[in-house]
Structures are given as structure tokens and as C-alpha cells.
Design an enzyme around this catalytic site. Structure first.
Site: not given
Length: 277
Positions: A181, A186, A201, A204
Site C-alpha cells: 500500500d 503514509h 499517518i 489502518g
């Protein structure tokens, strides 16, 4: 409800329910599985997670092999990829992942729920080793007259049976993105700022897997003995934050939540392990 096909074009979000997303054969080796384990917080001393000749593959590694399915639904135009959010994740383990090999995966849109101002797309991927469901929250796509879907689980009010803290690394998102990903939010501060975040961030799925790893250690289970995992993403986690996991014994497993700096990051979590105390 009419399924979206070439002959029956999409008129609303609900038309995507039941749509096939295809089949793929994915291959991996020990290096990919070890990189994943390190990216979600495995320690160098946990040799059966990081050493080839005794490797047990973390079940959550399966989610990196199937990420193409929700990505494909977005690329087909089912939802606005700029505003859609990964709302929750479910994983059911059917058999251990071998240290290396190939898996045949089948993906489809299992459900589309109407939340009024938004739609939730459940993308399900099935294989001989696992079943996984991505729930994608799409603002502005609701109001088509469909079912609202299952309600959120009620929080448990008693004191937790288990508490654990899992540290994340400031570099963890940069490492995890190498598992597949590579979304810019990110790693790139400008991309993160575009979605209103002060810095990049964590993924998840990285936060969820890291929390499951910490929970397994806390309850005396081997993390590769995970049989089921679920969680709803409530707020972003930033690389370097500690994850505070609170868990309650329920049936054959645990329900849990995860906080970072006092804010709930993962809610409505559940996990089961064989051999847990």
C-alpha cells in the site's frame, strides 16, 4: 437490486452489490512474509516470525495479498477515491499461510449499505486460507434506499481484563508501505496535509495488525495462531505513537479497542487465537 454490468450501467451505489471483481493468483516468498512481520512490529528475537527455516507467517499478511480488490472497486468508479475511507476490516483464517507459495483469490462486492449521507461497500475476498472483508465508507454515495446494515457493537463498560501497550516506530509507515500500500498520505507530508493531517499517518491495517500482535503477547497466544480479527478505524495513528490496547474476554476470544494519545483509534475490535489463556 440491479447489478452493475456493461449492459446495466450503475445508477446508484447499491447497483454494485454482488458485482464480481475477478480472480487473481498471487505469489509470495519468505522474504515478503518476513518484511511484513517486521513492518507490523515483530521483534528480531521472535525467530519463528523472522527466520526462514522456522517461519510461521502472520495471518494478517493475507491482507496485503488481497489489497488489489478494494483498490479495483475504486478504480472502476464505485466511489470517490479522494474522499472514501477504509471504515473497518474483517479477517477469518481458514488455514495457515505457507512460508511461500501461491494463492487463488476471488473477490466480489458482498454488500452495499445505505447510511443516508454515505454508502458502505463490503468488498469480500475468499481463498483456501482466509476470507477477508474491507468495508469502504463513501461519503455522498448513500440515500439510494438500501438497508442500513449492522449496528456498531456497544462498548463494554466493565474494567478491561487485559491491557497492553504496543510501541510503533517513527519509520513504521515507510516500512509498511513496501508491503504493497504505497498511498502517499503514509509518506508524503504534502499529501497528508491535503487530507487535513499534520503529518503522514499509519496505514489502518498496520495499526490493526500491530495491535493484534501486542494482544497476542498479552494473552499468552502465538500471533500466528490468530483465527479471526476485526476492527473499525475510528481515528488516524501517527508513526511513533504508542498503541494502548484494552481487551475483554468474550466467549472464545477477546473484544478490544485501541487508543493513541488518549484518542480511540480502533473501536469494536475482536480477536480470537488458538491456545490463548
Amino acid at each position: 437490486m440491479t447489478r452493475a454490468t456493461t449492459e446495466n450501467p450503475v445508477r446508484c451505489a447499491g447497483d454494485w452489490e454482488g458485482v464480481e471483481l475477478g480472480r487473481r493468483t498471487v505469489a509470495y516468498d519468505e522474504s515478503a512474509a518476513i518484511l511484513y512481520a517486521l513492518a507490523v512490529g515483530a521483534r528480531a528475537t521472535e525467530l519463528d516470525l523472522v527466520l526462514e527455516n522456522r517461519l510461521r507467517v502472520l495471518p494478517t499478511f493475507a491482507l496485503t495479498l488481497a489489497q488489489w480488490a478494494p483498490d479495483q472497486l475504486g478504480s472502476r468508479g464505485a466511489f470517490d477515491t479522494a474522499t472514501a475511507l477504509h471504515g473497518s476490516q474483517r479477517l477469518d483464517v481458514l488455514a495457515p499461510l505457507p512460508p511461500r507459495g501461491e494463492l487463488d483469490l476471488h473477490a466480489r462486492v458482498a454488500n452495499v449499505w445505505d447510511k443516508g449521507g454515505a454508502a458502505v461497500f463490503d468488498v469480500r475476498v475468499e481463498s483456501r486460507c482466509f476470507e477477508a472483508t474491507w468495508s469502504i465508507f463513501a461519503p455522498g454515495a448513500g440515500g439510494f434506499g438500501g438497508e442500513r446494515g449492522p449496528a456498531k457493537p456497544k462498548p463494554i463498560e466493565r474494567e478491561p481484563d487485559v491491557e497492553a501497550t504496543t510501541a510503533t516506530s517513527p519509520d513504521q509507515a515507510a516500512l509498511y508501505r513496501l508491503t504493497g500500500d504505497r498511498h502517499l498520505i503514509h509518506i508524503d507530508p504534502e499529501a497528508a496535509a491535503h487530507i487535513g493531517q499534520p503529518r503522514p499517518i499509519m496505514h489502518g491495517l498496520c495499526s490493526l495488525a500491530a495491535s493484534a500482535l501486542g494482544l497476542a503477547r498479552a494473552v499468552g497466544a502465538h500471533p500466528a495462531d490468530l483465527t479471526a480479527l476485526e476492527g473499525r478505524f475510528a481515528a488516524p495513528v501517527f508513526p511513533g505513537q504508542d498503541l494502548q490496547v484494552r481487551a475483554w474476554h468474550e466467549g472464545d476470544g477477546h473484544v478490544f479497542d485501541v487508543a493513541a494519545d488518549g484518542a480511540t483509534a480502533i473501536a469494536g475490535g475482536s480477536a480470537s487465537f488458538t491456545g490463548a489463556s
